[in-house]
Design a protein around this motif. Structure first.
Motif, PDB file in Angstrom:
ATOM      1  N   LEU A  48       0.826  -1.201   0.000  1.00 37.93           N
ATOM      2  CA  LEU A  48       0.000   0.000   0.000  1.00 37.93           C
ATOM      3  C   LEU A  48       0.865   1.258   0.000  1.00 37.93           C
ATOM      4  O   LEU A  48       0.494   2.284  -0.555  1.00 37.93           O
ATOM      5  CB  LEU A  48      -0.873   0.040   1.267  1.00 37.93           C
ATOM      6  CG  LEU A  48      -1.850  -1.107   1.474  1.00 37.93           C
ATOM      7  CD1 LEU A  48      -2.449  -1.041   2.875  1.00 37.93           C
ATOM      8  CD2 LEU A  48      -2.948  -1.046   0.413  1.00 37.93           C
ATOM      9  N   THR A  91      -1.709   3.133  -3.070  1.00 40.84           N
ATOM     10  CA  THR A  91      -3.083   2.670  -3.256  1.00 40.84           C
ATOM     11  C   THR A  91      -3.841   2.770  -1.935  1.00 40.84           C
ATOM     12  O   THR A  91      -3.243   2.980  -0.885  1.00 40.84           O
ATOM     13  CB  THR A  91      -3.088   1.231  -3.816  1.00 40.84           C
ATOM     14  OG1 THR A  91      -4.400   0.860  -4.190  1.00 40.84           O
ATOM     15  CG2 THR A  91      -2.522   0.237  -2.821  1.00 40.84           C
ATOM     16  N   THR A  92      -5.134   2.600  -1.975  1.00 40.19           N
ATOM     17  CA  THR A  92      -5.990   2.668  -0.792  1.00 40.19           C
ATOM     18  C   THR A  92      -6.227   1.274  -0.231  1.00 40.19           C
ATOM     19  O   THR A  92      -6.412   0.321  -0.987  1.00 40.19           O
ATOM     20  CB  THR A  92      -7.339   3.323  -1.157  1.00 40.19           C
ATOM     21  OG1 THR A  92      -7.082   4.664  -1.607  1.00 40.19           O
ATOM     22  CG2 THR A  92      -8.298   3.352   0.016  1.00 40.19           C
ATOM     23  N   THR A  94      -6.317  -1.148   3.914  1.00 39.68           N
ATOM     24  CA  THR A  94      -6.104  -1.205   5.358  1.00 39.68           C
ATOM     25  C   THR A  94      -4.781  -1.886   5.651  1.00 39.68           C
ATOM     26  O   THR A  94      -4.564  -3.035   5.248  1.00 39.68           O
ATOM     27  CB  THR A  94      -7.252  -1.973   6.043  1.00 39.68           C
ATOM     28  OG1 THR A  94      -8.483  -1.325   5.734  1.00 39.68           O
ATOM     29  CG2 THR A  94      -7.069  -2.016   7.556  1.00 39.68           C
ATOM     30  N   THR A 135      -4.864   5.864   2.405  1.00 43.20           N
ATOM     31  CA  THR A 135      -5.547   6.457   1.256  1.00 43.20           C
ATOM     32  C   THR A 135      -4.529   6.817   0.187  1.00 43.20           C
ATOM     33  O   THR A 135      -3.517   7.473   0.479  1.00 43.20           O
ATOM     34  CB  THR A 135      -6.315   7.724   1.686  1.00 43.20           C
ATOM     35  OG1 THR A 135      -7.232   7.382   2.734  1.00 43.20           O
ATOM     36  CG2 THR A 135      -7.079   8.323   0.514  1.00 43.20           C
ATOM     37  N   ALA A 136      -4.783   6.383  -1.035  1.00 38.26           N
ATOM     38  CA  ALA A 136      -3.875   6.661  -2.149  1.00 38.26           C
ATOM     39  C   ALA A 136      -3.540   8.144  -2.205  1.00 38.26           C
ATOM     40  O   ALA A 136      -4.424   8.993  -2.112  1.00 38.26           O
ATOM     41  CB  ALA A 136      -4.503   6.210  -3.464  1.00 38.26           C
TER      42      ALA A 136
END
Length: 152
Positions: A48, A91-92, A94, A135-136
């Motif tokens: 991420l 990228t978005t 968790t 969050t991206a």
């Protein structure tokens, strides 16, 4: 979950170089999902977020924007206080776990290179963040990071 050292890192720690030197100018990648059972396992998902010094571009094999630790104290190594450890999310998702790679940044399944994994959470993990929601395009900063080596 526990901090997991790769076979390569454990073997290198048996030599003359210390943890700080072995992991010098490394990089952290934060991944979604569940931490692998071994730091020797491949990542199996895309990261991420990549954490470098001041969100700078990291190139494996060079010192530019690589992360460093302070001198060890009492069996622990903390992030170098002079460095800002941060990165803009690719990228978005968790955050679930991280992998800290030595400067060569060897990815995939591997037993000979230095790296270690840990869990990510808002508390009680090896890497605690104010939020695990990534969050991206948003920047995440790691204010505190300490690795404690077991006594044996």
């Amino acid at each position: 979950m526990a901090l997991r050292l790769s076979t390569g890192l454990r073997n290198k720690l048996l030599g003359t170089e210390g943890f700080k030197t072995i992991m010098q100018n490394g990089v952290i990648r934060i991944f979604p999902g569940v931490q692998p059972s071994s730091a020797d396992d491949g990542e199996s998902v895309s990261h991420l977020l990549e954490i470098t010094v001041s969100s700078g571009t990291f190139t494996a094999g060079t010192a530019v924007n690589g992360l460093n630790f302070a001198e060890p104290s009492g069996g622990s190594c903390a992030k170098a206080s002079s460095e800002v450890w941060s990165g803009a999310a690719a990228t978005t998702g968790t955050a679930g776990w991280f992998r800290f790679y030595a400067n060569d940044m060897t990815t995939g399944s591997d037993t000979s290179h230095a790296r270690f994994d840990g869990s990510v959470s808002t508390s009680g993990a090896q890497l605690n963040m104010s939020s695990t929601a990534i969050t991206a395009g948003a920047t995440t900063t790691i204010d505190s990071f300490v690795v404690t080596m077991p006594a044996s």
